[in-house]
Design an enzyme around this catalytic site. Structure first.
Site, short mmCIF file in Angstrom:
data_model
loop_
_atom_site.label_atom_id
_atom_site.label_comp_id
_atom_site.label_asym_id
_atom_site.label_seq_id
_atom_site.Cartn_x
_atom_site.Cartn_y
_atom_site.Cartn_z
N SER A 142 32.89 50.27 74.70
CA SER A 142 33.97 51.13 75.16
C SER A 142 34.02 51.03 76.68
CB SER A 142 33.67 52.58 74.76
OG SER A 142 34.51 53.50 75.43
N TYR A 155 28.06 59.83 73.37
CA TYR A 155 28.90 58.63 73.22
C TYR A 155 28.69 57.68 74.39
CZ TYR A 155 33.18 55.96 72.15
OH TYR A 155 34.09 54.97 71.84
#
Length: 260
Positions: A142, A155
Site C-alpha cells: 500500500s 495496517y
C-alpha cells in the site's frame, strides 16, 4: 500471451483487487487458483474466468492465517497443475482506530492476515518455485508501506513489514530464479475502502464526502481513485518480468498521492 500456462495463486481473489488480478492473469493465458475464505464466491469467480477466457481456473478455500489451510490449498494446486509459478499475496482487511483505543485482538488479527498470510503462503510456494528454478512472489502492499496515516497503526505496520519480507525473499531467491516484489496502491474503490469511509468520518468528525475528497484523494494529482485494473496491470508486469533486475523493488500506483 505473457503468462501462457503459468500457474498462479491469488489470495483474496473472489472480489476486489485480487479478482481483477486473477482476470488479468487469465487473459494472458495463466492458470489461476482463486484462494479465498468464501469458497462459494471463489468458485463463482473461477467459473467466470473459465467461461470468459477459456483457461483453467479453480477455487480453493484458504484462511491465510492457518498454516494447515495454506499448505493444503497450495498442495491442491500443485496436485492439479504440477507447480506454482506466481503467488500474489493479496488477502487483507482494514480496522481503523487510534493507537490508545486499538484493541490488542484487532492488532493481532491485522498483522496475522497481512504479515502471517504473506509469510505462510510464501513458505508454502517457494519450495515449488525453487525446484523449477523460477517464480514470482508478489505482495499487496500500500502507499501505507511508505507513508503513515492516523487511525491505521496496525495496517501501516503490517504494510511496512511486507517490504522487509519481500526483500529477504529477493535475497534468498535470487540465485534460485525467484523474484519478489511489492505493489503499493493508493486508494482503490473496493468494499475494503468503502467500509473505511463512514468509519473515518465518525472518528474524525467530518462528512463522508470530506473523507473521500480530503483524506483519500486530497493528495492525488487529479482527485481520482486508483482502479483495480490499474493494479492488475502492475501485477502482470511483475509476474511476467523475465530477469532479477527488479527483484526486491516496490512500485507505488496512487495517482501521485505518494511519489518516490
Amino acid at each position: 500471451m505473457k503468462l501462457q500456462d503459468k500457474v498462479c495463486i491469488v489470495t483474496g481473489a473472489a472480489s476486489g483487487i485480487g479478482n481483477a488480478i486473477a482476470h488479468r492473469y487469465a487473459s494472458e493465458g495463466g492458470k489461476v487458483a482463486i484462494a479465498d475464505l468464501n469458497i462459494e464466491a471463489a468458485q463463482k469467480a473461477a467459473d467466470e474466468i473459465e467461461a470468459r477466457f477459456g483457461t483453467d481456473a479453480k477455487a480453493i478455500v484458504m484462511d491465510v492465517t492457518s498454516e494447515e489451510q495454506v499448505n493444503a490449498g497450495v498442495q491442491s494446486v500443485v496436485d492439479a497443475w504440477g507447480t506454482i509459478d506466481v503467488l500474489v499475496s493479496n488477502a487483507g482487511i482494514q480496522i481503523v482506530n487510534s493507537v490508545e483505543q486499538f484493541a490488542f485482538s484487532d492488532w493481532k488479527k491485522m498483522l496475522a492476515i497481512h504479515l502471517d498470510g504473506a509469510f505462510l503462503t510464501s513458505k508454502a510456494c517457494l519450495p515449488h518455485m525453487y525446484a523449477q528454478g523460477s517464480g514470482s512472489v508478489i505482495f499487496m502492499g500500500s502507499v501505507h508501506s511508505k507513508e503513515a496515516s492516523p487511525l491505521k497503526s496496525a495496517y501501516v505496520t503490517a504494510k511496512h513489514g511486507l517490504l522487509g519480507l519481500a526483500r529477504v525473499i529477493a535475497k534468498e531467491g535470487g540465485k534460485k530464479g525467484v523474484r519478489s516484489n511489492v505493489i503499493c496502491p493508493g486508494f482503490v474503490r473496493t468494499p475494503l475502502v468503502d467500509k473505511q469511509i463512514p468509519e473515518q468520518a465518525k472518528e474524525l468528525g467530518i462528512s463522508e464526502e470530506e473523507v473521500v475528497k480530503k483524506i483519500m484523494l486530497g493528495q492525488t494529482v487529479d482527485g481520482e481513485f486508483t482502479t483495480a485494473e490499474d493494479i492488475a496491470e502492475v501485477a502482470l508486469f511483475f509476474a511476467a518480468f523475465q530477469t532479477n533486475a527488479l527483484t526486491g523493488q516496490s512500485l507505488v500506483a496512487s495517482h501521485g498521492w505518494y511519489m518516490e
